[in-house]
Scaffold this motif. Sequence first.
Motif, PDB file in Angstrom:
ATOM      1  N   HIS A   1      -1.723  -3.097   6.821  1.00 48.17           N
ATOM      2  CA  HIS A   1      -2.205  -1.927   6.090  1.00 48.17           C
ATOM      3  C   HIS A   1      -3.606  -2.200   5.524  1.00 48.17           C
ATOM      4  N   ALA A   2      -3.821  -3.393   4.983  1.00 43.29           N
ATOM      5  CA  ALA A   2      -5.142  -3.755   4.450  1.00 43.29           C
ATOM      6  C   ALA A   2      -6.189  -3.742   5.548  1.00 43.29           C
TER       7      ALA A   2
ATOM      8  N   PHE B   1      -7.192  -0.273   6.322  1.00 39.92           N
ATOM      9  CA  PHE B   1      -8.090   0.290   5.309  1.00 39.92           C
ATOM     10  C   PHE B   1      -9.479  -0.344   5.336  1.00 39.92           C
TER      11      PHE B   1
ATOM     12  N   THR C   1       1.809  -5.432   4.550  1.00 39.06           N
ATOM     13  CA  THR C   1       0.662  -5.289   3.646  1.00 39.06           C
ATOM     14  C   THR C   1      -0.625  -5.730   4.325  1.00 39.06           C
TER      15      THR C   1
ATOM     16  N   LEU D   1      -7.925  -1.447  -5.840  1.00 40.52           N
ATOM     17  CA  LEU D   1      -8.835  -2.246  -5.009  1.00 40.52           C
ATOM     18  C   LEU D   1     -10.170  -1.534  -4.825  1.00 40.52           C
ATOM     19  N   ASN D   2     -10.131  -0.227  -4.638  1.00 41.10           N
ATOM     20  CA  ASN D   2     -11.382   0.533  -4.513  1.00 41.10           C
ATOM     21  C   ASN D   2     -12.182   0.491  -5.816  1.00 41.10           C
TER      22      ASN D   2
ATOM     23  N   PRO E   1       0.234   4.259  -3.832  1.00 43.19           N
ATOM     24  CA  PRO E   1      -1.189   4.597  -3.799  1.00 43.19           C
ATOM     25  C   PRO E   1      -2.009   3.930  -4.902  1.00 43.19           C
TER      26      PRO E   1
ATOM     27  N   PHE F   1       0.812  -1.216   0.000  1.00 38.18           N
ATOM     28  CA  PHE F   1       0.000   0.000   0.000  1.00 38.18           C
ATOM     29  C   PHE F   1       0.849   1.272   0.000  1.00 38.18           C
TER      30      PHE F   1
ATOM     31  N   LEU G   1      -4.339   0.886  -3.577  1.00 42.38           N
ATOM     32  CA  LEU G   1      -5.625   1.204  -2.959  1.00 42.38           C
ATOM     33  C   LEU G   1      -6.614   1.698  -4.007  1.00 42.38           C
ATOM     34  N   GLN G   2      -6.154   2.501  -4.950  1.00 42.46           N
ATOM     35  CA  GLN G   2      -7.031   2.976  -6.022  1.00 42.46           C
ATOM     36  C   GLN G   2      -7.604   1.802  -6.813  1.00 42.46           C
TER      37      GLN G   2
ATOM     38  N   PHE H   1     -10.281  -3.644   4.832  1.00 41.27           N
ATOM     39  CA  PHE H   1     -10.477  -4.859   4.054  1.00 41.27           C
ATOM     40  C   PHE H   1     -10.458  -6.072   4.978  1.00 41.27           C
TER      41      PHE H   1
END
Length: 195
Positions: free
Chosen positions: A143-144, A147, A140, A118-119, A112, A109, A115-116, A149
């Motif tokens: 971090h997930a 966010f 990772t 996955l979103n 950037p 992550f 994340l873009q 997830f």
Amino acid sequence: MSGLASAAHLCVDMQNLLKAGSPWPAPWAERILPKVVALAETLPERTVFTRFIPPRTPDEMRGTWRDFYSKWRNVTRDHLAGNVLDLMSPLDKFIPPAKLIDKMTYSAFSNPALLQQLNAWRCPNVIISGAETDVCVLATVLHAVDFGFRVILPIDAICSSSDPCHDALLTLYRQRFSQQILALETEQLLAGDWH
């Protein structure tokens, strides 16, 4: 949306850099490769591969990263040759439709673009495979979780160069993060026997 229909696959740093005889060998990386391939084959349009890309010289980094690469100067790009930073074969054959994202630090992550992506896929579940369980995968995964997830860890599709650290992390994932991280075998994951 449930099971695989609600998931993206993130494969962390399965590069030639980890093969036997390379500067950073992770002996289990080649053993888990068939499981990682199975995941990529199942979700080719929703797979992201990351590559750990070191700097050309330690001076390109700051703080403790500069110290890190002063110790590991042999893995800076000025010292690496050939296809060491490439994905292990046959993972490279999945791109496209799979995506490739480079990073210079542990967490996937840190770029950037991950994340873009996955979103954009709107997948609440992220399957994380790759190397190493106790370094880049760990960074990772956490971090997930931060966010929001739900992390699905196929335990036979992640590896470390340290078996004790790998085992300790599996215990940590199962005991401390069981609400946010689901650890299971790849076969069970692919069978959709989870929710």
